[in-house]
Enzyme design. Sequence first.
Site, mmCIF file in Angstrom:
data_model
loop_
_atom_site.group_PDB
_atom_site.id
_atom_site.type_symbol
_atom_site.label_atom_id
_atom_site.label_comp_id
_atom_site.label_asym_id
_atom_site.label_seq_id
_atom_site.Cartn_x
_atom_site.Cartn_y
_atom_site.Cartn_z
ATOM 1 N N LYS A 126 0.838 -1.214 0.000
ATOM 2 C CA LYS A 126 0.000 0.000 0.000
ATOM 3 C C LYS A 126 0.874 1.267 0.000
ATOM 4 O O LYS A 126 0.673 2.179 -0.802
ATOM 5 C CB LYS A 126 -0.942 0.007 1.234
ATOM 6 C CG LYS A 126 -1.927 -1.161 1.241
ATOM 7 C CD LYS A 126 -2.904 -1.099 2.396
ATOM 8 C CE LYS A 126 -2.316 -1.487 3.738
ATOM 9 N NZ LYS A 126 -1.865 -2.883 3.831
ATOM 10 N N THR A 127 1.858 1.270 0.885
ATOM 11 C CA THR A 127 2.751 2.432 0.960
ATOM 12 C C THR A 127 3.583 2.555 -0.315
ATOM 13 O O THR A 127 3.783 3.663 -0.843
ATOM 14 C CB THR A 127 3.679 2.296 2.188
ATOM 15 O OG1 THR A 127 2.854 2.104 3.334
ATOM 16 C CG2 THR A 127 4.553 3.512 2.377
ATOM 17 N N THR A 139 -5.539 -1.224 7.030
ATOM 18 C CA THR A 139 -5.697 -2.677 7.088
ATOM 19 C C THR A 139 -7.122 -3.008 7.527
ATOM 20 O O THR A 139 -7.514 -4.156 7.541
ATOM 21 C CB THR A 139 -4.719 -3.277 8.125
ATOM 22 O OG1 THR A 139 -4.796 -2.482 9.315
ATOM 23 C CG2 THR A 139 -3.298 -3.291 7.608
#
Length: 332
Positions: free
Chosen positions: A63-64, A157
């Site tokens: 995601k990052t 999350t």
Amino acid sequence: MEPEIEKKENEAHLDHTLRPSRFDDYIGQETIKENLKILLRAAEERNHPAEHILFYGPPGLGKTTLAHLIAKETGRSLKATSGPAIEKVGDLASILTNLQPGDILFVDEIHRLNKTIEEVLYPAMESGVLDIIIGKGPSARTIQLDLPPFTLVAATTRIALLSAPLRSRFSGGTFRLEFYTEEEIAKIIRRSADILGVNADDSAIVEIAKRCRFTPRTANYFLKRCRDYAQVHKKDLDQKTVFLALALLGIDELGLSESDRQVLIVLIEKFNGGPVGLGTLAAATSEEDATIEEVIEPYLIRRGLLERTPRGRIATKKAYEHLGFDYPEKEE
Ligand code: ADE
């Protein structure tokens, strides 16, 4: 979060060298990549910042990395923060008013943003304005500041913890990151081994790929630990070395760690295989609810070892077999 997982995450966080910096180097999540390319390209052609984007899914899937890629690919600069780091409305106001036009604002763990701050974010996302209340009581008044145009990229999350109004403001799209396939993971490990200058043979790569929870962060962590083992024992990095190095880390053939196995063992031994509620399972294993739900469970489910039912968690036949328990054939 349990220490072992935290350690993995910290280590991987430090290791920026393995993080791809172009879409072409990013392996997997093909549908998300295609959608992002179109979204970014269309926005660029209109000479406008892209609309806000939300990524969700288990930890370690990228995601990052995707947030950084969006900034790199569009030549914009990225300001990174996280839900728990924004403690007061003033913190958010300061971040937003200091953005340059077109900046990407990355907010990790956005589910941990508190409600009051969230409400300040709504008009900022939707209309590009910041409503600030000055004073208290009857003399209080609101002033509205125009913000520079920006793109919010958020990650979580725990999508279920985001309020409906917040979710609906990610007008650029909400993307769920999926576990990688073994083939994709093998490619990622090969790429990382090349970058790190590690001489790993194909059998080693396949073996790590089988055991790394279909997760690049874990794959890179295992690769480095296997490299260390090979170096210290003066061995080649082959399948046998991977067996030995991962056995020492307590990782079994299915990639389960001690805490993964513990959840299944408790489920089987103390609760007859379930169904049992999350809170009860967490108390019995001394894990946090969130660790079970966000970190441990998604992989056990993906492996077909655990099922989530409306009545609680159940250990599957495969879990009994994997852990060497007899499976009680239950009457329907
Ligand atoms: N390193 C970590 N994640 C990656 C990915 N998805 N592609 C390439 N390298 C990676």
